[in-house]
Design a protein around this motif. Structure first.
Motif, PDB file in Angstrom:
ATOM      1  N   LEU A  18     -67.187  58.702  33.698  1.00  0.00           N
ATOM      2  CA  LEU A  18     -66.325  57.864  34.528  1.00  0.00           C
ATOM      3  C   LEU A  18     -64.908  58.423  34.458  1.00  0.00           C
ATOM      4  CD1 LEU A  18     -67.548  54.326  33.370  1.00  0.00           C
ATOM      5  CD2 LEU A  18     -68.304  55.612  35.382  1.00  0.00           C
ATOM      6  N   LEU A  19     -64.301  58.635  35.613  1.00  0.00           N
ATOM      7  CA  LEU A  19     -62.920  59.111  35.689  1.00  0.00           C
ATOM      8  C   LEU A  19     -62.199  58.256  36.715  1.00  0.00           C
ATOM      9  CD1 LEU A  19     -60.735  61.260  34.980  1.00  0.00           C
ATOM     10  CD2 LEU A  19     -61.596  62.587  36.919  1.00  0.00           C
ATOM     11  N   GLY A  20     -61.136  57.595  36.283  1.00  0.00           N
ATOM     12  CA  GLY A  20     -60.433  56.719  37.209  1.00  0.00           C
ATOM     13  C   GLY A  20     -58.955  56.647  36.915  1.00  0.00           C
ATOM     14  N   ASN A  21     -58.186  56.279  37.929  1.00  0.00           N
ATOM     15  CA  ASN A  21     -56.754  56.112  37.718  1.00  0.00           C
ATOM     16  C   ASN A  21     -56.181  55.129  38.706  1.00  0.00           C
ATOM     17  OD1 ASN A  21     -55.168  57.532  40.051  1.00  0.00           O
ATOM     18  ND2 ASN A  21     -56.791  58.986  39.522  1.00  0.00           N
ATOM     19  N   VAL A  22     -55.085  54.519  38.301  1.00  0.00           N
ATOM     20  CA  VAL A  22     -54.266  53.669  39.168  1.00  0.00           C
ATOM     21  C   VAL A  22     -52.857  54.233  39.133  1.00  0.00           C
ATOM     22  CG1 VAL A  22     -53.330  51.373  39.571  1.00  0.00           C
ATOM     23  CG2 VAL A  22     -55.674  51.634  38.762  1.00  0.00           C
ATOM     24  N   ASN A  23     -52.302  54.460  40.302  1.00  0.00           N
ATOM     25  CA  ASN A  23     -51.005  55.111  40.410  1.00  0.00           C
ATOM     26  C   ASN A  23     -50.134  54.257  41.313  1.00  0.00           C
ATOM     27  OD1 ASN A  23     -48.842  56.843  40.774  1.00  0.00           O
ATOM     28  ND2 ASN A  23     -50.119  58.665  40.958  1.00  0.00           N
ATOM     29  N   ALA A  24     -49.086  53.686  40.769  1.00  0.00           N
ATOM     30  CA  ALA A  24     -48.206  52.811  41.544  1.00  0.00           C
ATOM     31  C   ALA A  24     -46.807  53.402  41.588  1.00  0.00           C
ATOM     32  CB  ALA A  24     -48.164  51.412  40.934  1.00  0.00           C
ATOM     33  N   GLY A  25     -46.136  53.256  42.726  1.00  0.00           N
ATOM     34  CA  GLY A  25     -44.783  53.769  42.866  1.00  0.00           C
ATOM     35  C   GLY A  25     -43.911  52.822  43.660  1.00  0.00           C
ATOM     36  N   TYR A  26     -42.614  52.841  43.341  1.00  0.00           N
ATOM     37  CA  TYR A  26     -41.667  52.017  44.098  1.00  0.00           C
ATOM     38  C   TYR A  26     -40.449  52.857  44.438  1.00  0.00           C
ATOM     39  CZ  TYR A  26     -38.778  48.203  45.712  1.00  0.00           C
ATOM     40  OH  TYR A  26     -38.005  47.390  46.500  1.00  0.00           O
ATOM     41  N   LYS A  27     -40.125  52.926  45.730  1.00  0.00           N
ATOM     42  CA  LYS A  27     -38.961  53.670  46.187  1.00  0.00           C
ATOM     43  C   LYS A  27     -37.743  52.744  46.250  1.00  0.00           C
ATOM     44  CE  LYS A  27     -40.927  57.472  48.858  1.00  0.00           C
ATOM     45  NZ  LYS A  27     -40.907  58.189  50.146  1.00  0.00           N
ATOM     46  N   PHE A  28     -36.817  52.993  45.337  1.00  0.00           N
ATOM     47  CA  PHE A  28     -35.570  52.229  45.380  1.00  0.00           C
ATOM     48  C   PHE A  28     -34.739  52.660  46.585  1.00  0.00           C
ATOM     49  CE2 PHE A  28     -36.857  52.517  40.939  1.00  0.00           C
ATOM     50  CZ  PHE A  28     -36.895  51.170  40.591  1.00  0.00           C
ATOM     51  N   THR A  29     -34.761  53.942  46.866  1.00  0.00           N
ATOM     52  CA  THR A  29     -34.133  54.505  48.055  1.00  0.00           C
ATOM     53  C   THR A  29     -35.083  55.581  48.576  1.00  0.00           C
ATOM     54  OG1 THR A  29     -32.978  56.294  46.906  1.00  0.00           O
ATOM     55  CG2 THR A  29     -31.856  54.152  46.990  1.00  0.00           C
ATOM     56  N   ASN A  30     -34.704  56.244  49.632  1.00  0.00           N
ATOM     57  CA  ASN A  30     -35.541  57.325  50.151  1.00  0.00           C
ATOM     58  C   ASN A  30     -35.584  58.529  49.209  1.00  0.00           C
ATOM     59  OD1 ASN A  30     -36.219  55.936  52.479  1.00  0.00           O
ATOM     60  ND2 ASN A  30     -34.457  56.724  53.626  1.00  0.00           N
ATOM     61  N   TRP A  31     -34.658  58.558  48.253  1.00  0.00           N
ATOM     62  CA  TRP A  31     -34.580  59.721  47.363  1.00  0.00           C
ATOM     63  C   TRP A  31     -34.812  59.390  45.887  1.00  0.00           C
ATOM     64  CZ3 TRP A  31     -30.584  58.399  44.232  1.00  0.00           C
ATOM     65  CH2 TRP A  31     -29.584  57.585  44.754  1.00  0.00           C
ATOM     66  N   LEU A  32     -35.099  58.143  45.564  1.00  0.00           N
ATOM     67  CA  LEU A  32     -35.304  57.763  44.171  1.00  0.00           C
ATOM     68  C   LEU A  32     -36.560  56.901  44.065  1.00  0.00           C
ATOM     69  CD1 LEU A  32     -34.164  57.905  41.267  1.00  0.00           C
ATOM     70  CD2 LEU A  32     -32.970  55.738  41.745  1.00  0.00           C
ATOM     71  N   GLU A  33     -37.535  57.355  43.291  1.00  0.00           N
ATOM     72  CA  GLU A  33     -38.809  56.656  43.186  1.00  0.00           C
ATOM     73  C   GLU A  33     -39.285  56.615  41.738  1.00  0.00           C
ATOM     74  OE1 GLU A  33     -43.235  56.621  45.303  1.00  0.00           O
ATOM     75  OE2 GLU A  33     -42.132  58.511  45.131  1.00  0.00           O
ATOM     76  N   TYR A  34     -39.754  55.447  41.339  1.00  0.00           N
ATOM     77  CA  TYR A  34     -40.402  55.279  40.029  1.00  0.00           C
ATOM     78  C   TYR A  34     -41.910  55.253  40.238  1.00  0.00           C
ATOM     79  CZ  TYR A  34     -42.628  52.733  36.221  1.00  0.00           C
ATOM     80  OH  TYR A  34     -43.490  52.346  35.226  1.00  0.00           O
ATOM     81  N   ARG A  35     -42.645  55.941  39.356  1.00  0.00           N
ATOM     82  CA  ARG A  35     -44.101  55.946  39.448  1.00  0.00           C
ATOM     83  C   ARG A  35     -44.709  55.680  38.071  1.00  0.00           C
ATOM     84  NH1 ARG A  35     -45.717  57.002  44.375  1.00  0.00           N
ATOM     85  NH2 ARG A  35     -47.858  56.691  43.638  1.00  0.00           N
ATOM     86  N   PHE A  36     -45.829  54.953  38.116  1.00  0.00           N
ATOM     87  CA  PHE A  36     -46.589  54.632  36.914  1.00  0.00           C
ATOM     88  C   PHE A  36     -48.034  55.057  37.132  1.00  0.00           C
ATOM     89  CE2 PHE A  36     -49.698  51.698  35.063  1.00  0.00           C
ATOM     90  CZ  PHE A  36     -49.448  51.878  33.714  1.00  0.00           C
ATOM     91  N   LEU A  37     -48.608  55.693  36.125  1.00  0.00           N
ATOM     92  CA  LEU A  37     -49.992  56.156  36.223  1.00  0.00           C
ATOM     93  C   LEU A  37     -50.756  55.727  34.977  1.00  0.00           C
ATOM     94  CD1 LEU A  37     -52.253  58.022  37.455  1.00  0.00           C
ATOM     95  CD2 LEU A  37     -51.297  59.835  36.034  1.00  0.00           C
ATOM     96  N   TYR A  38     -51.928  55.156  35.204  1.00  0.00           N
ATOM     97  CA  TYR A  38     -52.861  54.910  34.107  1.00  0.00           C
ATOM     98  C   TYR A  38     -54.175  55.582  34.459  1.00  0.00           C
ATOM     99  CZ  TYR A  38     -56.244  52.780  30.997  1.00  0.00           C
ATOM    100  OH  TYR A  38     -57.247  52.607  30.068  1.00  0.00           O
ATOM    101  N   GLY A  39     -54.674  56.395  33.536  1.00  0.00           N
ATOM    102  CA  GLY A  39     -55.915  57.105  33.775  1.00  0.00           C
ATOM    103  C   GLY A  39     -56.890  56.929  32.636  1.00  0.00           C
ATOM    104  N   LEU A  40     -58.167  56.888  32.964  1.00  0.00           N
ATOM    105  CA  LEU A  40     -59.222  56.723  31.968  1.00  0.00           C
ATOM    106  C   LEU A  40     -60.329  57.736  32.258  1.00  0.00           C
ATOM    107  CD1 LEU A  40     -60.708  55.131  29.691  1.00  0.00           C
ATOM    108  CD2 LEU A  40     -61.645  53.666  31.490  1.00  0.00           C
ATOM    109  N   ASN A  41     -60.779  58.412  31.224  1.00  0.00           N
ATOM    110  CA  ASN A  41     -61.907  59.343  31.333  1.00  0.00           C
ATOM    111  C   ASN A  41     -62.869  59.027  30.189  1.00  0.00           C
ATOM    112  OD1 ASN A  41     -62.319  62.963  31.122  1.00  0.00           O
ATOM    113  ND2 ASN A  41     -63.609  61.429  32.058  1.00  0.00           N
TER     114      ASN A  41
END
Length: 995
Positions: free
Chosen positions: A439-462
């Motif tokens: 099993l290989l899976g991930n959830v990847n979420a991102g939020y753009k504060f502006t068009n040039w600044l983005e925060y991303r979070f990744l959780y992955g499981l194998n």
């Protein structure tokens, strides 16, 4: 006057009514968008000129668009191609061929924890897209890349379906620890191991490993990026020493749901045989050597008896669709491949589902991906370390070709005067099944504060679970060990789990008209766990004769084995944790100059208490010379960029408990020490320099790159015997005054030779020149470590390779064979004193690919090879030697013509060194595209593909592309061949279409 005013007032209204009427009528435009090679361009944009209405092409370059009846022009564009206006005023179809442009340099590629434009890259990065992949029977992602990337050496170490594929980037970096690159799938770094249990039954030995990436569906890979130098891979810190391979899977495309279907079927045979005497030649040899009692009157081909035409079938189905705010893709794959050896098989079932969704005016994005796979193997008794009676291949090669394998009543002939085990009998008595669920899976979420600044979070499981059950039934005689005339069985379970948590903050902005900045900072936590259990027992009361066999397998009835021989064990490796902080900045100036700097700080539980953390920096720069004013008049040069970089990466691929005191309880209850801990143990560090140039000439029709690299691995890790705390103890240590150096040159060149409407021809090739050295002056001239263990007749305690100062890694250290004396006895230089005699590392390796298209036909050929290395033929030495003929066994076809006496002792020497150079045509594919059939079936294509077509080589074994694992004292070998699984040639007929 009133009428004129009325006319003036109503004219605009009449014109508006006419326009609305005209545009309210629509027409359907269908067509295809292809490149100059005739390959469909996925994701190409098709819009109504002067309007925002439009669509994009599907995976095969097909589109359908409803436009107002009055529409006259469509604008077609795609990344990497020159945009084109298409007149549709009198047509309802539009088949367009776009011309490649330097805009491809603006293509965004994955570079690790982010993306960057190709033209901004400063490191050695190679990109391979799906349309460039190798075709045919592809079981692992690595096989897609064979011959495609300069500096990338791919070796299919076994012909068994799903066998291990060995991948090295720019040579061997390490003496003991892994040389395999880090694989990252959709941002998830993999463990590099597999949950597949080992099975090493007494008397037979260990069967070869399988590939840890077999669970991935190659059909679902959209592109692969290979990070080759430290300036590119340093962002992965302590795991990037051997390079990084970034695998990106396919995603959904906006539009109505579409279905992609593929099916293929075919068969396999052996690509090459080892030549032994047939029955007539065997009888002639018996007469020549006056060998008694060896002619049993029959004429058979024993090796053909264990071969078969393996049937193969593969089916895949993918559903995708969505819109600008949400896309999805679901795919399913089923494959069933028989090996060419009896009772070998690979079955694979894989499901993928991913989605990409945007919310809050596309500022919030949530992506997810999940893969579930089940890989099932049936394995034959083909081991890497068995003696003469424990390997199915050797048993078939040396079986007397005048002796029937079966009696007239159908039972196996086990009364061989030579004492040899019947190959058909051991195949029947041996059962070995593996089942691995991944099993290989991930959830990847991102939020753009502006068009040039983005925060991303990744959780992955194998997570992987491996189960294996094996047996040798008791009716088989002569195998030796626990199973001989008693029977044995074993049941295994293994679990492998890893998790990843990653936080990144990405900054991508034009700071001014001249400066751009692409930067990120991040934190990552990764952990992995490995544990399992084993049950083993021998001496069963049933299935002890051929005539009294039952259908009850030993592994399904373990309690029937003699309980005094029952062994049960379990284990759990120490938890491995890595905590990392990293940052990268790519600064651009005037679209001419780029500067990239990265830093990563890793802390790992693997290392000693005094060296938990280390820093891995890199810096690189590039200059796009073609953007300078003085280059404007040089029309022949379209793009020219020079790059230079330096970086440091680490290697921690060794046992999780290497820095710890490790003990185990023996069967009698006493405590023994496996090795002592080392609080000072630290990473091997690879320091790398790279300088390169990229170019495009003649309108982009000629393109390529040249790179020079120099890598130095410091603080190499070995398991060393130490004198304290007591003599004979062992400990993992860093050799602080030693290093491994790899330096060389990579050249890649491609050309679109012919590009016209009906006929296209393109070709590309690459070659890597490589020099490898181990340097440790304190070791003197004697070998520092020995490896290259040999097995079989005449090899008790023998070895063939060494780790030695100022020599290539794994240099062959052998007595020099001078020939035979007048009595046919071997003679040796300096009374057989070993010398450093040859290099198993190739001095050069290459790849070549060509693509020819004529109207709807397409021919693709792919080849690879290596040159300047030697192989040790342990099979010729120990399995097919001349003394067999007086013992009732077969011999190599050329031995009766030699001057050797049957009394000559078999000894390790340069006699069994052979040239390892070869060129292999590994892929040939011919396809015909019918296009659309009716209103439902689109882009119908049929193909015929052959894998492993032929090999050109002077080597006498099955395949010069070989690397059987012959490690000694934990030090891997290189270039030693010992009765491995023959290479399979596979013929496939395939069909693909869309709905």
């Amino acid at each position: 006057m009133p009428s004129k005013r009325l006319l003036k007032a109503t004219l605009p209204l009449l014109f508006a009514i006419y326009s609305i009427s005209a545009y309210s009528q629509t027409k359907q435009i269908t067509g295809s968008i292809k490149d100059s090679k005739g390959t469909g361009i996925a994701g190409a944009s098709v819009v109504i000129k002067g309007s925002k209405g439009g669509t994009t092409t599907n995976a095969e370059g097909i589109f359908r668009l409803a436009v107002p009846e009055a529409t006259k022009t469509l604008t077609v564009s795609a990344v990497g191609f020159t945009a084109m206006d298409v007149d549709i005023s009198t047509n309802t179809t539009a088949d367009v061929t776009l011309v490649e442009s330097n805009a491809s340099l603006n293509e965004v590629v994955v570079v690790g924890y982010g993306t960057a434009r190709k033209r901004d890259l400063t490191g050695a990065v190679s990109s391979v897209t799906a349309k460039e992949f190798n075709k045919g029977q592809i079981n692992t992602p690595e096989q897609l890349l064979q011959g495609k990337v300069p500096g990338l050496q791919i070796t299919n170490s076994s012909g068994q379906p799903g066998g291990l594929t060995i991948v090295k980037i720019r040579g061997n970096n390490s003496i003991r620890t892994g040389n395999t690159p880090l694989y990252v799938v959709d941002g998830i770094p993999l463990d590099g191991r597999t949950a597949r249990p080992d099975f090493s039954p007494s008397g037979v030995g260990a069967t070869p490993a399988s590939d840890p990436l077999t669970f991935i569906n190659p059909n679902e890979i959209s592109d692969v990026q290979v990070l080759k130098d430290a300036s590119a891979s340093a962002i992965y810190g302590s795991r990037g020493a051997n390079g990084v391979v970034l695998i990106t899977t396919k995603k959904g495309t906006p539009g109505v749901m579409k279905i992609d279907a593929n099916a293929s079927a075919g068969f396999s045979d052996e690509m090459r045989k080892i030549k032994v005497l047939d029955a007539g030649g065997y009888r002639a040899a018996l007469a020549k050597y006056n060998a008694p009692l060896s002619d049993s009157g029959a004429s058979i081909n024993p090796f053909d008896e264990i071969l078969r035409h393996g049937f193969t079938q593969n089916y895949s189905l993918a559903f995708s669709g969505g819109n600008d705010n949400g896309r999805y893709r679901a795919s399913f794959f089923a494959g069933d491949q028989d090996g060419i050896i009896l009772k070998t098989n690979l079955k694979k079932y894989t499901g993928n589902f991913n989605g990409q969704y945007k919310f809050f005016d596309k500022r919030l994005s949530i992506d997810f991906s999940a893969t579930a796979s089940q890989v099932m193997e049936q394995v034959a008794p083909i081991s890497q370390d068995a003696g003469s009676n424990g390997n199915l291949i050797s048993l078939a090669l040396i079986w007397n070709p005048t002796l029937p394998l079966k009696h007239s009543d159908g039972t196996y002939n086990q009364a061989n005067p030579s004492g040899q085990v019947n190959p058909l009998a051991i195949s029947d008595a041996y059962n070995d099944y593996v089942n691995i669920t991944t099993l290989l899976g991930n959830v990847n979420a991102g939020y753009k504060f502006t068009n040039w600044l983005e925060y991303r979070f990744l959780y992955g499981l194998n997570y992987g679970r491996g189960d294996r059950k094996g047996e040798i039934q008791g009716w088989i005689k002569g195998t030796g060990g626990d199973a001989d005339a008693k029977g044995l069985a074993a049941v295994y379970g293994r679990n492998l789990s890893s998790q990843t948590i990653t936080h990144t903050l990405n900054f991508n902005k034009d700071l001014s008209d001249d400066f751009t900045l692409n930067a990120l900072i991040g934190y990552e936590y990764w952990k992995t766990n490995y544990w399992g259990n084993t049950t083993y027992v021998y001496d069963f009361p049933y299935n002890l004769t051929q005539t009294s066999r039952t259908g009850i397998h030993y592994y399904d009835n373990m309690a029937a084995g003699k309980q005094g021989n029952l062994q049960a064990a379990s284990f759990r490796d120490p938890l491995v944790e890595i905590q990392s902080y990293f940052a990268r900045a790519i600064l651009g100036f005037k679209d001419k100059f780029n500067l990239t700097a990265t830093i990563r700080r890793d802390g790992s539980s693997k290392f000693g208490s005094n060296n938990k953390y280390a820093n891995f920096p890199s810096v690189a720069a590039s200059w796009t010379v073609s953007s300078e004013d003085f280059m404007k008049d040089l029309k022949v040069i379209n793009f020219l960029k020079v790059r230079v970089g330096y970086g440091e990466t680490g290697n921690q691929e060794f046992p999780a408990n290497a820095a710890l005191d490790v003990y185990q309880y023996t069967n009698n209850g006493t405590l023994s020490t496996l090795h002592f801990g080392n609080p000072d143990l630290k990473w091997e560090t690879v320091k790398s320099i790279n300088a390169g140039v990229d170019f495009q000439l003649m309108g982009g029709r000629i393109y390529g790159s040249v790179d020079y690299f120099n890598k130095k691995t410091t603080d190499p890790i070995i398991l060393k015997t130490i004198s304290q705390p007591f003599p004979g103890a062992s400990q993992y240590i860093n050799i602080t005054d030693a290093y491994v150096r790899n330096n060389g040159v990579e050249v890649s060149l491609g050309a679109d030779i012919i590009t016209n409407k009906d006929f296209t021809w393109s070709a590309n090739g690459n070659v890597t020149f490589l020099k490898n050295r181990f340097v440790y002056p304190q070791a003197g001239t004697a070998p520092y470590l020995l490896t290259g263990a040999l097995h079989g007749q005449g090899t008790s305690g023998a070895y063939s390779e060494a780790i030695a100062n100022d020599q290539p890694l794994n240099v062959f250290w052998l007595p020099v064979f001078l020939g035979f004396d007048k009595d046919g006895i071997g003679t040796y230089k300096n009374n057989g004193t070993p010398e450093y005699v040859a290099d198993p590392n190739p001095k050069a390796y290459m790849g070549f690919n060509t693509d020819i298209g004529y109207k709807k036909w397409n021919l693709n050929l792919g080849a690879h090879g290596q040159f300047g290395n030697k192989l040790y033929n342990n099979t010729a030495m120990s399995v097919l030697n001349i003394s067999n003929i007086v013992g009732g066994r077969n011999i190599a076809e050329d031995l009766p013509n030699s001057a050797e006496n049957v009394a000559n002792n078999i000894a390790t020497s340069t006699r069994f060194l052979e040239k390892g150079s070869y060129v292999k045509l590994h892929n040939a594919s011919l396809s015909y595209t019918f296009g659309n059939i009716g209103n439902q079936v689109k882009n119908l294509r049929v193909s015929a593909t052959v894998n492993n077509v032929f090999v050109i080589s002077k080597y006498k074994g099955f395949d010069p592309e070989v690397n059987v694992d012959k490690a000694l004292n934990g030090v891997p070998s290189l270039g030693v061949d010992y009765i491995g699984y023959p290479t399979q040639r596979t013929f496939l007929l395939g069909v693909s279409f869309q709905l």
